[in-house]
Design a protein around this motif. Structure first.
Motif, mmCIF file in Angstrom:
data_model
loop_
_atom_site.group_PDB
_atom_site.id
_atom_site.type_symbol
_atom_site.label_atom_id
_atom_site.label_comp_id
_atom_site.label_asym_id
_atom_site.label_seq_id
_atom_site.Cartn_x
_atom_site.Cartn_y
_atom_site.Cartn_z
ATOM 1 N N LYS A 171 -4.742 0.338 -0.806
ATOM 2 C CA LYS A 171 -3.569 -0.035 -0.030
ATOM 3 C C LYS A 171 -3.949 -0.295 1.421
ATOM 4 C CE LYS A 171 -0.844 0.534 -3.567
ATOM 5 N NZ LYS A 171 -0.174 -0.621 -4.224
ATOM 6 N N VAL A 172 -3.124 -1.117 2.074
ATOM 7 C CA VAL A 172 -3.403 -1.503 3.457
ATOM 8 C C VAL A 172 -2.165 -1.270 4.318
ATOM 9 C CG1 VAL A 172 -4.057 -3.377 5.011
ATOM 10 C CG2 VAL A 172 -5.094 -3.221 2.732
ATOM 11 N N ILE A 173 -2.361 -0.507 5.395
ATOM 12 C CA ILE A 173 -1.344 -0.309 6.423
ATOM 13 C C ILE A 173 -1.696 -1.202 7.597
ATOM 14 C CG2 ILE A 173 -0.303 1.352 8.017
ATOM 15 C CD1 ILE A 173 -1.093 3.559 6.021
ATOM 16 N N CYS A 174 -0.715 -1.905 8.134
ATOM 17 C CA CYS A 174 -0.965 -2.820 9.241
ATOM 18 C C CYS A 174 -0.432 -2.227 10.551
ATOM 19 C CB CYS A 174 -0.328 -4.182 8.968
ATOM 20 S SG CYS A 174 -1.123 -5.057 7.595
ATOM 21 N N TYR A 175 -1.331 -2.095 11.506
ATOM 22 C CA TYR A 175 -1.026 -1.486 12.806
ATOM 23 C C TYR A 175 -0.545 -2.534 13.803
ATOM 24 C CZ TYR A 175 -2.095 0.246 17.516
ATOM 25 O OH TYR A 175 -2.034 0.585 18.845
ATOM 26 N N PHE A 176 0.457 -2.152 14.621
ATOM 27 C CA PHE A 176 0.809 -2.946 15.808
ATOM 28 C C PHE A 176 1.471 -2.006 16.806
ATOM 29 C CE2 PHE A 176 4.451 -3.247 12.963
ATOM 30 C CZ PHE A 176 5.546 -3.009 13.787
ATOM 31 N N SER A 177 1.421 -2.374 18.060
ATOM 32 C CA SER A 177 2.071 -1.574 19.087
ATOM 33 C C SER A 177 3.536 -1.979 19.158
ATOM 34 C CB SER A 177 1.411 -1.769 20.450
ATOM 35 O OG SER A 177 2.101 -0.989 21.424
ATOM 36 N N ALA A 178 4.417 -1.023 18.850
ATOM 37 C CA ALA A 178 5.848 -1.300 18.870
ATOM 38 C C ALA A 178 6.487 -0.940 20.197
ATOM 39 C CB ALA A 178 6.539 -0.528 17.745
ATOM 40 N N GLY A 179 5.767 -0.191 21.036
ATOM 41 C CA GLY A 179 6.362 0.277 22.275
ATOM 42 C C GLY A 179 5.722 -0.251 23.538
ATOM 43 N N ALA A 227 3.663 -9.147 8.759
ATOM 44 C CA ALA A 227 3.048 -8.120 7.914
ATOM 45 C C ALA A 227 3.423 -8.330 6.452
ATOM 46 C CB ALA A 227 3.479 -6.735 8.389
ATOM 47 N N GLN A 228 4.668 -8.660 6.230
ATOM 48 C CA GLN A 228 5.107 -8.891 4.857
ATOM 49 C C GLN A 228 4.412 -10.101 4.242
ATOM 50 O OE1 GLN A 228 9.148 -10.308 4.424
ATOM 51 N NE2 GLN A 228 9.413 -9.240 2.465
ATOM 52 N N SER A 229 4.277 -11.173 5.006
ATOM 53 C CA SER A 229 3.655 -12.390 4.488
ATOM 54 C C SER A 229 2.174 -12.195 4.185
ATOM 55 C CB SER A 229 3.835 -13.536 5.483
ATOM 56 O OG SER A 229 3.119 -13.283 6.692
ATOM 57 N N LYS A 230 1.533 -11.264 4.897
ATOM 58 C CA LYS A 230 0.113 -10.989 4.649
ATOM 59 C C LYS A 230 -0.094 -10.008 3.498
ATOM 60 C CE LYS A 230 -1.715 -11.977 9.269
ATOM 61 N NZ LYS A 230 -2.506 -11.472 10.422
ATOM 62 N N GLY A 231 0.970 -9.390 3.050
ATOM 63 C CA GLY A 231 0.853 -8.468 1.928
ATOM 64 C C GLY A 231 0.608 -7.024 2.317
ATOM 65 N N CYS A 232 0.906 -6.658 3.569
ATOM 66 C CA CYS A 232 0.709 -5.270 4.000
ATOM 67 C C CYS A 232 1.614 -4.347 3.178
ATOM 68 C CB CYS A 232 1.037 -5.119 5.484
ATOM 69 S SG CYS A 232 0.097 -6.229 6.564
ATOM 70 N N ASP A 233 1.062 -3.214 2.761
ATOM 71 C CA ASP A 233 1.847 -2.250 1.994
ATOM 72 C C ASP A 233 2.716 -1.383 2.894
ATOM 73 O OD1 ASP A 233 0.640 -2.646 -0.798
ATOM 74 O OD2 ASP A 233 -1.140 -2.317 0.437
ATOM 75 N N GLY A 234 2.322 -1.254 4.150
ATOM 76 C CA GLY A 234 3.076 -0.468 5.107
ATOM 77 C C GLY A 234 2.692 -0.860 6.511
ATOM 78 N N VAL A 235 3.389 -0.288 7.489
ATOM 79 C CA VAL A 235 3.110 -0.600 8.885
ATOM 80 C C VAL A 235 2.980 0.697 9.687
ATOM 81 C CG1 VAL A 235 4.148 -2.888 8.907
ATOM 82 C CG2 VAL A 235 5.591 -0.886 9.308
ATOM 83 N N ASP A 236 2.207 0.597 10.756
ATOM 84 C CA ASP A 236 1.919 1.732 11.647
ATOM 85 C C ASP A 236 2.329 1.334 13.062
ATOM 86 O OD1 ASP A 236 0.890 3.883 13.034
ATOM 87 O OD2 ASP A 236 -1.230 3.307 12.766
ATOM 88 N N PRO A 237 3.619 1.511 13.418
ATOM 89 C CA PRO A 237 4.078 1.126 14.763
ATOM 90 C C PRO A 237 3.689 2.186 15.804
ATOM 91 C CG PRO A 237 5.917 1.985 13.477
ATOM 92 C CD PRO A 237 4.727 2.004 12.579
ATOM 93 N N ASP A 238 2.891 1.792 16.760
ATOM 94 C CA ASP A 238 2.341 2.729 17.748
ATOM 95 C C ASP A 238 3.189 2.724 19.028
ATOM 96 O OD1 ASP A 238 0.644 4.566 18.854
ATOM 97 O OD2 ASP A 238 -1.039 3.194 19.141
ATOM 98 N N ASN A 239 2.960 3.756 19.847
ATOM 99 C CA ASN A 239 3.537 3.860 21.197
ATOM 100 C C ASN A 239 5.071 3.893 21.201
ATOM 101 O OD1 ASN A 239 0.948 3.759 22.563
ATOM 102 N ND2 ASN A 239 0.896 1.587 22.036
ATOM 103 N N ILE A 240 5.625 4.591 20.255
ATOM 104 C CA ILE A 240 7.088 4.724 20.231
ATOM 105 C C ILE A 240 7.546 5.879 21.137
ATOM 106 C CG2 ILE A 240 7.436 3.638 18.012
ATOM 107 C CD1 ILE A 240 7.301 7.438 18.375
ATOM 108 N N ALA A 270 13.508 -2.889 4.181
ATOM 109 C CA ALA A 270 14.164 -4.090 3.654
ATOM 110 C C ALA A 270 13.147 -5.122 3.196
ATOM 111 C CB ALA A 270 15.088 -4.691 4.709
ATOM 112 N N ARG A 271 11.953 -5.054 3.752
ATOM 113 C CA ARG A 271 10.864 -5.962 3.378
ATOM 114 C C ARG A 271 9.907 -5.313 2.387
ATOM 115 N NH1 ARG A 271 13.013 -6.976 8.067
ATOM 116 N NH2 ARG A 271 13.015 -9.055 9.001
ATOM 117 N N GLN A 272 10.339 -4.205 1.792
ATOM 118 C CA GLN A 272 9.571 -3.468 0.792
ATOM 119 C C GLN A 272 8.218 -2.997 1.326
ATOM 120 O OE1 GLN A 272 10.735 -2.325 -2.084
ATOM 121 N NE2 GLN A 272 12.670 -3.197 -1.426
ATOM 122 N N MET A 273 8.202 -2.593 2.600
ATOM 123 C CA MET A 273 7.010 -2.004 3.193
ATOM 124 C C MET A 273 7.318 -0.582 3.639
ATOM 125 S SD MET A 273 5.347 -5.123 5.455
ATOM 126 C CE MET A 273 6.775 -5.251 6.522
ATOM 127 N N ALA A 274 6.340 0.293 3.494
ATOM 128 C CA ALA A 274 6.484 1.666 3.965
ATOM 129 C C ALA A 274 6.220 1.711 5.464
ATOM 130 C CB ALA A 274 5.520 2.582 3.221
#
Length: 368
Positions: A171-179, A227-240, A270-274
């Protein structure tokens, strides 16, 4: 007016009531007296028992209901008050409606369109203790190791790599800075200048974001779509957790963070990602119910590991990172034997977050 100059007062006479033919009438309330002119004419006779000085009778002397009459055989209520023509129109309308419904059902037309139940897909969630690695500053190349879950940079990730990981049942989690705003990101131009706050100390080109801004949230929706279009299973939003820093430039609070995380979680699910909670130990109890895991940095160094135990108790993993370089390097043996990290998926990393990592026990080393 009477000849004496006084008004002639007309009262209902008991005698006249008794002499009035009641065989075709039934009782009415007092209110109906004013509504029946024929009744009034028949009953307007002088009653000596009620002299002028005492008319109308007081509440103590007059009955609460006057015995008046309505012609028998005519039903009371709204239907009874309708004329024959109106009744015929209503009955005809009812018959037409019944016939139309019968024809519609015979033709297979539903009476009411029911909204189809939304398809509920099972969302992936890593298991407690799952082997993982976070690799943000290098390309994910070697997928042959024991790692089951990778946390990689959203913008550096390519769909082919994620597809290859899926073929290996990883599985792949995709990281991005959300804050924070990062001036090197390809979508940096989408942020409004008014949404950029104070600088992050030690991180050139990075500024805090106004996470309550609709414009900022729209950028994050675009990132989730990517992230959804690339097939990421989940996301890791940083700096919240910008509310912890006084120099963020906005009046951010922990309530702001909870609302923002709720927004991100709803959009990811809603995009079926964790989605996971990144740091923000004081938010654990507030968002535990909606988060699929937690990612925590340096909880052993900061003596904060205990704050993350609710995730383990709830059956959700804690993906823990302890850094082994820099002034606050973690003592590996202490982390691996600490009761405070029981159940955690712990990795030891360089702060560069490259492919190198260690796990507990320390002898388990993998270099991609």
């Amino acid at each position: 007016m009477s000849s004496s100059g006084q008004a002639s007062v007309i009262h209902p006479s008991t005698a006249s009531l008794k002499s009035f033919d009641t065989s075709n009438y039934d009782f009415l309330t007092e209110r109906n007296l004013s509504q029946s002119m024929s009744m009034r004419k028949a009953l307007l006779t002088v009653d000596a028992s009620y002299p002028f000085s005492t008319w109308p009778p007081s509440e103590s002397t007059r009955p609460r209901r006057l015995s008046l009459y309505r012609r028998k055989g005519r039903p009371t209520g709204r239907w009874g008050s309708l004329g024959t023509r109106k009744k015929a129109v209503i009955i005809a309308a009812i018959i037409v409606t019944i016939v139309a419904l019968a024809i519609g059902l015979g033709a297979g037309i539903p009476l009411k369109r029911r909204k189809p139940k939304s398809l509920i897909l099972s969302r992936w969630r890593p298991a407690i203790g799952t082997p993982w690695n976070i690799q943000l500053n290098t390309t994910l190349a070697d997928l042959s190791g024991p790692v089951r879950t990778y946390d990689i940079d959203l913008f550096a990730a390519d769909k082919s790599t994620i597809d290859r990981a899926h073929q290996l049942n990883k599985k792949v989690i995709c990281y991005f800075s959300a804050g924070t705003y990062e001036d090197w990101r390809p979508d940096a131009h989408q942020f409004a200048h008014s949404d950029l706050g104070g600088d992050l100390a030690g991180w050139p080109g990075e500024k805090w974001l106004n996470t309550a801004s609709r414009a900022v949230r729209n950028v994050m929706l675009d990132r989730l779509n990517q992230a959804q279009s690339k097939g990421c299973d989940g996301v890791d939003p940083d700096n919240i957790d910008g509310y912890l820093y006084n120099d963020n430039g906005f009046k951010l609070t922990n309530r702001t963070a909870i609302d923002y995380l709720t927004f991100l979680t709803d959009a990811a699910h809603a995009r079926q990602m964790a989605i996971g909670l990144k740091n923000g130990a004081d938010l654990v109890l507030d968002v535990l119910a909606i988060m699929d895991w937690a990612v925590v940095e340096g909880c052993a160094d900061n003596n904060e590991c205990v704050y993350w135990h609710p995730f383990i108790a709830a059956g959700r993993p804690v993906l823990s990172i302890d850094y082994v370089d820099g002034p606050n390097a973690t003592a590996l043996s202490r982390v691996c034997t600490s009761a405070g990290t029981t159940g955690f998926s712990t990795v030891f990393k360089h702060r560069a977050l490259d492919e190198w990592y260690l796990t507990c026990p320390v002898g388990a080393t993998a270099v991609a």
